[in-house]
Design a protein around this motif. Structure first.
Motif, PDB file in Angstrom:
ATOM      1  N   LEU A   1       8.473 -10.833   0.654  1.00  0.00           N
ATOM      2  CA  LEU A   1       7.293  -9.885   0.520  1.00  0.00           C
ATOM      3  C   LEU A   1       8.120  -8.012   0.585  1.00  0.00           C
ATOM      4  O   LEU A   1       8.577  -8.002   1.898  1.00  0.00           O
ATOM      5  N   GLU A   2       8.054  -6.984  -0.003  1.00  0.00           N
ATOM      6  CA  GLU A   2       8.689  -6.455   0.481  1.00  0.00           C
ATOM      7  C   GLU A   2       6.621  -5.142   0.776  1.00  0.00           C
ATOM      8  O   GLU A   2       6.615  -5.294  -0.657  1.00  0.00           O
ATOM      9  N   ILE A   3       6.696  -5.147   1.581  1.00  0.00           N
ATOM     10  CA  ILE A   3       5.470  -3.831   1.562  1.00  0.00           C
ATOM     11  C   ILE A   3       6.991  -2.203   1.637  1.00  0.00           C
ATOM     12  O   ILE A   3       6.518  -1.983   2.931  1.00  0.00           O
ATOM     13  N   ALA A   4       6.069  -0.611   1.177  1.00  0.00           N
ATOM     14  CA  ALA A   4       6.320   0.169   1.206  1.00  0.00           C
ATOM     15  C   ALA A   4       5.913   0.496   2.675  1.00  0.00           C
ATOM     16  O   ALA A   4       5.121   0.553   2.497  1.00  0.00           O
ATOM     17  N   ALA A   5       6.111   1.315   3.244  1.00  0.00           N
ATOM     18  CA  ALA A   5       6.119   2.415   4.471  1.00  0.00           C
ATOM     19  C   ALA A   5       4.179   3.636   4.071  1.00  0.00           C
ATOM     20  O   ALA A   5       4.994   3.791   3.152  1.00  0.00           O
ATOM     21  N   GLY A   6       3.490   2.983   4.192  1.00  0.00           N
ATOM     22  CA  GLY A   6       2.338   3.938   4.060  1.00  0.00           C
ATOM     23  C   GLY A   6       1.778   4.012   2.401  1.00  0.00           C
ATOM     24  O   GLY A   6       0.536   3.984   2.160  1.00  0.00           O
ATOM     25  N   GLU A   7       1.551   2.204   2.056  1.00  0.00           N
ATOM     26  CA  GLU A   7       1.152   1.395   1.314  1.00  0.00           C
ATOM     27  C   GLU A   7      -0.034   0.645   1.825  1.00  0.00           C
ATOM     28  O   GLU A   7       0.141   0.590   2.657  1.00  0.00           O
ATOM     29  N   THR A   8      -1.026   1.242   1.102  1.00  0.00           N
ATOM     30  CA  THR A   8      -2.133  -0.449   1.686  1.00  0.00           C
ATOM     31  C   THR A   8      -1.819  -1.809   0.448  1.00  0.00           C
ATOM     32  O   THR A   8      -2.183  -1.424  -1.089  1.00  0.00           O
ATOM     33  N   VAL A   9      -1.507  -2.682   1.518  1.00  0.00           N
ATOM     34  CA  VAL A   9      -1.630  -3.694   0.302  1.00  0.00           C
ATOM     35  C   VAL A   9      -2.357  -4.682   0.457  1.00  0.00           C
ATOM     36  O   VAL A   9      -2.618  -5.317   1.612  1.00  0.00           O
TER      37      VAL A   9
END
Lengths: 266, 387, 213
Positions: free
Chosen positions: B39-47
């Motif tokens: 899984l990749e979660i981008a900086a500053g995102e709410t997942v």
């Protein structure tokens, strides 16, 4: 599962009362806290008046001289204090240890053994230890420690287990080490239950220490046994009354400490 | 709403999170609880992590701060492999919020918030300043709440303090484990708005576990739908998941297609807000009434010194006073700019009012939304669905 | 020790019987008294507080001291033993009975009154059965506790296994001193366990299936 000889307030009883948490505390409020010392002081005053005016035989007057009485009380408290220190030094760390990860499995076993052991009559314990370690102060202390370590151990464990697991997780989750969570979260929150165990142990000690006289351990029990053996009622009643008052006083001090040391915010 | 433009405007103080083959096996269980998740979660995102209970979403979340130790795989914060890092040090860089805040009951609000900075060795003055700043950020007056104990706070206030505590050392990542699960719907909606507002200011990387799909749609830039074993079934924006569920499983789970679901996709900010006549507490009533009459307005929004709404009286009511009264209306319907139309409608119904006051930055008035606009939005989406 | 047991099996069995008999009878009497008092007390918070206070303070008094004090009015023998044992046995039961009765859901009491049960019927058919597990827990605590108190009572010439321990003490160093003490002590532990098991069984048989945990 409770004490054998001494009927001091036991956490087993408290545990039953936990069916309705706070029930005990409600029933025993500040009014109760004030009543108890007044009761003790009045009784003590009455005793002092009786002692000053009573017509005593020589055999009775000697052990009931103020200095002798004070000596008996100090002896008694010495037994209690030494045993209490040992009980705390053993009971609290052991209780903490038994609630830590790998040892948790041993918890029911240890409590089971300890509970069964508590059914043993204290007087039997005293005599058995005397045959093993000889008569005297040391045997008495060992017997007292064996006998009163359980409430401290058990309440330490119950108190720690009673801490909301989510708070522990919250602590770990914010980067507190296991030790930091123990010292700053778990122990402070367990303090009320732990202190109640300590008070129970102290009261138990005051009462059970009367039996130390049977193995030459000294203390106020000596007055009672001498009174019974030599048919000197004045000694018997003085001893019994003073022990009862001492137990009530110790219990009261314990309650005050519990009330004061209860962490704010709970 | 175009996702990218909003993204561009935001400040980003978070870092990216990358999972490679993260696995959790429990001894004695055949299937892994979490099975090789990438899984990749981008900086500053709410997942948002959603999925049925027992699907492993919470386990996966707790592996991010290693409350649960992964049995395999790697976790990166930014470019840094943190899989082998000392967990305690790692956690001080990751904020963690749980249900009811997990506040320590024997510590005051201020002490609770100051724990992590204290562990990081900040000096007392800096901690005190930071505590006040954070209380202010989550909308609690520091003077009032700093020295209170958690039991003296409402559930919603405790949860705010929980968020403040997690943000104390300004961590780049925030993990939230069903934080708003235990509060009533209206409070939950306020807390959600609050979180959106804070996130807009701070731009953390937030991973949020919930079982409430509406909450996921509202709060998430992206949603991960999990199935058993933490299998990633779909990972996309809320709009895309609602429009095109990857599998029947997702469609069932999210209840996609239902017209009213679209209400949760439309933000209040995306509708055309009406700009009301505002009046400050203490202003001369006659002048305000004159202003309102000139603009043809029936109602006036009264604000305090910081532009926050206090009450919403009619012109007729105001004309009976000499100066604008400061009485706070506790039932005043308020939503945030990032609230959904669904929230707005809920709030109107709860307050039995035909409109809501919309607040923006620092709770100042941004406009009003009336029930007709919500109706229009429903009509529009129904038209779309038919067409 | 085995030889000791075999040689004196009759005496030991008799003392064990006496011990259990003393404990069981006293606990039974104490339970009746304590539940009766609790029924009188539990409706008033003030009296409930008083009952809890008496229970707590009473349990603080050392049993050996109380036995000594009881010698004056009752003299040596079985009477002071019985009085002391009943006194201590009653305290935990009293506390638990008060807590148990006060803990009965008030809406249940109301619905019982609502369908026309008298106050007495409500108590007998609703409140006491619901409080029974808590009361019984108190009885278990009492039983374990007074086993040991009965042992000390032997010193004031009460009946039971305590006399084995005291005879061991008086002949310490002698041939059978250790045996006597050990047998007395272990027998008491075993009897306490047996009584506890019996009380658990009684609990299972007398507690409504609907509220068993």
């Amino acid at each position: 599962m409770t004490s054998a000889t001494d009927p001091a307030v036991d956490p087993a009883v408290d545990a039953q009362a936990d069916v309705e948490p706070g029930g005990r505390r409600d029933g025993f409020s500040w009014r109760g806290l004030l009543l108890q010392p007044v009761l003790v002081l009045v009784a003590l005053g009455a005793f002092a008046v009786w002692r000053a005016t009573a017509d005593l035989t020589d055999a009775e007057a000697r052990p009931l001289a103020w200095s002798a009485l004070l000596g008996s009380i100090v002896d008694h408290l010495e037994l209690v204090a030494v045993s209490a220190v040992v009980v705390l030094v053993i009971g609290i760390p052991l209780g903490v240890l038994l609630t830590r990860g790998p040892f948790r499995r041993a918890t029911p076993l240890v409590l089971g053994i300890a509970n069964t052991g508590q059914a043993a009559p204290a007087i039997g314990l005293f005599v058995l230890l005397a045959t093993w370690l000889g008569f005297g102060f040391r045997s008495a202390v060992v017997a007292l420690v064996l006998y009163s370590v359980l409430p401290v151990l058990r309440n330490t464990m119950v108190g720690l287990q009673g801490v909301d697991a989510r708070l522990v997780e919250a602590g770990r989750g914010m980067g507190m080490s296991a030790l930091a969570v123990l010292l700053r979260v778990e122990l402070p929150l367990a303090v009320p239950v732990m202190l109640s165990g300590v008070r129970t142990a102290l009261v138990l000690l005051v009462g059970t220490a009367t039996l130390a006289t049977f193995i030459d351990g000294g203390g106020l029990g000596l007055l009672i046994t001498t009174g019974i053996n030599l048919n000197l009622d004045a000694l018997l009643y003085s001893g019994a009354l003073l022990v009862a008052l001492l137990a009530l006083a110790v219990d009261w001090v314990g309650r005050v400490v519990e009330t004061v040391a209860r962490p704010k915010g709970l | 709403m175009s996702e990218t433009t909003v993204q561009d405007q935001r400040t980003v103080s978070g870092v990216a999170i990358r999972l490679e083959g993260v696995t959790k096996r429990y001894p004695g269980q055949q299937k892994p609880a979490v099975d090789a998740v990438d899984l990749e979660i981008a900086a500053g995102e709410t997942v948002m992590f959603v999925g049925p209970s027992g699907c492993g979403k919470t386990t996966l979340l707790k592996m991010l701060n290693r409350l649960i130790e992964p049995s395999g795989g790697k976790i990166f914060l930014g470019d840094e492999d943190v899989t082998g890092q000392d967990p305690d040090r790692l956690r001080r860089r990751i904020g963690y919020v749980i249900q009811a805040g997990g506040l320590f009951p024997h510590m005051t609000v201020g002490t609770n918030i100051g724990i992590v900075p204290g562990m990081l060795g900040w000096d007392k003055k800096k901690i005190a300043e930071r505590t006040d700043e954070l209380l202010d950020l989550v909308g609690l007056d520091p003077e009032v709440y700093r020295d209170r104990y958690p039991k003296e706070l409402s559930g919603g206030q405790q949860q705010r303090v929980g968020v403040a505590r997690a943000l104390a050392a300004d961590p780049p990542v925030l993990l939230m484990d069903e934080p708003f699960g235990a509060v009533d719907p209206i409070t939950r909606q306020r807390l959600q708005d609050e979180l959106l507002r804070i996130q807009e200011e701070l731009g953390k990387t937030i991973v949020f576990v919930t079982h409430d799909f509406d909450e996921a749609v509202k709060l998430g830039d992206k949603i991960v739908v999990f199935d058993v074993g933490a299998r990633v079934v779909q990972y996309d924006t809320p709009e895309a998941i609602l429009a095109e569920p990857a599998e029947d499983y997702v469609a069932d789970f999210v209840g996609a297609g239902a017209t009213l679901k679209q209400l949760t996709l439309t933000r209040v900010a995306d509708t055309e807000l009406h700009t009301p006549i505002t009046a400050q507490v203490g202003e001369d009533s006659a002048a305000v009434v004159a202003r309102a009459t000139e603009a043809g307005e029936q109602y006036v929004v009264v604000t305090d010194g910081r532009g926050r709404p206090v009450s919403w009286p009619s012109v007729a009511e105001l004309s009976r006073t000499t100066s604008v009264p400061g009485t706070r209306d506790d039932r005043l319907p308020v939503v945030g700019l990032r609230s959904t139309l669904n929230d707005a409608l809920d709030t109107m119904l709860a307050a039995s009012q035909g409109g809501v006051v919309v607040t923006g930055r620092r709770d100042s008035v941004a406009g009003v939304l009336v029930v007709e606009q919500v109706m229009a939005a429903i009509q529009a989406t129904r038209g779309e669905t038919r067409g | 020790m085995w030889q000791y047991l075999v040689d004196r099996r009759e005496l030991i069995a008799f003392q064990a019987y006496q011990h259990v008999s003393l404990v069981v009878q006293c606990v039974a009497l104490a339970t009746v008294l304590a539940v009766g008092l609790a029924v009188l007390a539990y409706r008033s918070p003030r009296i409930t507080g008083l009952a809890n206070g008496i229970s707590a303070i009473g349990l603080t008094i050392p049993s050996f001291a109380l036995l000594g004090l009881l010698l004056a009015p009752f003299g040596f023998g079985i009477t002071p033993a019985v009085v002391a044992v009943v006194f201590y046995a009653a305290l935990p039961v009293l506390r638990n009975a008060v807590v148990g009765l006060a803990g009965v859901d008030q809406s249940l009491v109301e619905s019982a009154r609502g369908i026309g049960m008298s106050r007495w019927a409500t108590l007998r058919r609703v409140e006491l059965p619901l409080a029974w597990p808590v009361i019984l827990a108190g009885v278990r605590v009492s039983t374990q506790m007074v086993m040991g108190i009965a042992a000390v009572a032997a010193y004031v010439l009460g009946p039971g296994l305590g006399s084995l321990i005291f005879s061991g003490l008086s002949r310490l160093g002698g041939a059978n001193a250790l045996n006597a003490t050990l047998v007395g002590t272990i027998a008491m532990v075993l009897l306490a366990l047996v009584l506890d098991v019996v009380l658990v069984l009684v609990g299972r048989l007398t507690t409504s299936k609907g509220i068993r945990v």
